[in-house]
Design a protein around this motif. Sequence first.
Motif, PDB file in Angstrom:
ATOM      1  N   ARG A 158      39.514  37.579  42.351  1.00  0.00           N
ATOM      2  CA  ARG A 158      40.910  37.650  41.942  1.00  0.00           C
ATOM      3  C   ARG A 158      41.738  38.367  42.998  1.00  0.00           C
ATOM      4  N   ARG A 177      38.792  28.325  43.955  1.00  0.00           N
ATOM      5  CA  ARG A 177      40.101  28.716  43.421  1.00  0.00           C
ATOM      6  C   ARG A 177      40.737  29.801  44.290  1.00  0.00           C
ATOM      7  N   TYR A 231      44.396  29.408  46.158  1.00  0.00           N
ATOM      8  CA  TYR A 231      45.519  30.347  46.090  1.00  0.00           C
ATOM      9  C   TYR A 231      45.923  30.795  47.492  1.00  0.00           C
ATOM     10  N   LYS A 235      50.003  34.573  38.236  1.00  0.00           N
ATOM     11  CA  LYS A 235      49.140  33.478  37.793  1.00  0.00           C
ATOM     12  C   LYS A 235      47.667  33.771  38.098  1.00  0.00           C
ATOM     13  N   GLU A 245      44.342  34.410  35.345  1.00  0.00           N
ATOM     14  CA  GLU A 245      43.329  33.348  35.325  1.00  0.00           C
ATOM     15  C   GLU A 245      41.967  33.950  34.986  1.00  0.00           C
ATOM     16  N   GLN A 246      41.120  33.136  34.385  1.00  0.00           N
ATOM     17  CA  GLN A 246      39.765  33.580  34.054  1.00  0.00           C
ATOM     18  C   GLN A 246      38.889  33.446  35.301  1.00  0.00           C
ATOM     19  N   TRP A 247      38.444  34.562  35.841  1.00  0.00           N
ATOM     20  CA  TRP A 247      37.588  34.570  37.012  1.00  0.00           C
ATOM     21  C   TRP A 247      36.156  34.846  36.584  1.00  0.00           C
TER      22      TRP A 247
END
Length: 128
Positions: free
Chosen positions: A13, A54, A58, A111, A115-117
């Motif tokens: 994240r 992901r 980003y 965002k 988010e689910q990491w």
Amino acid sequence: MKVKKLITAEQSRFSAQLFSIASVTATLIPPLLMIWIAASIFVYASIAHHPNPRTAEYNRFSGYRFYGAAGSMMVFGQPIYVLFGNWHGLVAIWAILAIVVVPWGVWSIYKAGHEQWQDMTIEVDTNE
């Protein structure tokens, strides 16, 4: 020899948010902007091949925003500077950069933070 390494969800994240955090900070504090343009290359490259896709995504979109806005100012900055003249032209160029980078960067940070990491384990080859 292969060694397993854990990449925590928090690390993924933070890596996803890092480029946006630094870009927003550097845009809001103009003296840091020139330093960030140079340092951003190393940050972008270090996150570009992150094992979590992901995180890399980003990073990629944050780079598109920052480098696109900064590159556009290389092309359109001189006419804008001449149009406004003096320091007003510099403020206009900085304002355009801030309008592009800051709101979308803050949205990207938000965002990624919501988010689910997931933790992930990778194998690292250690050559001894």
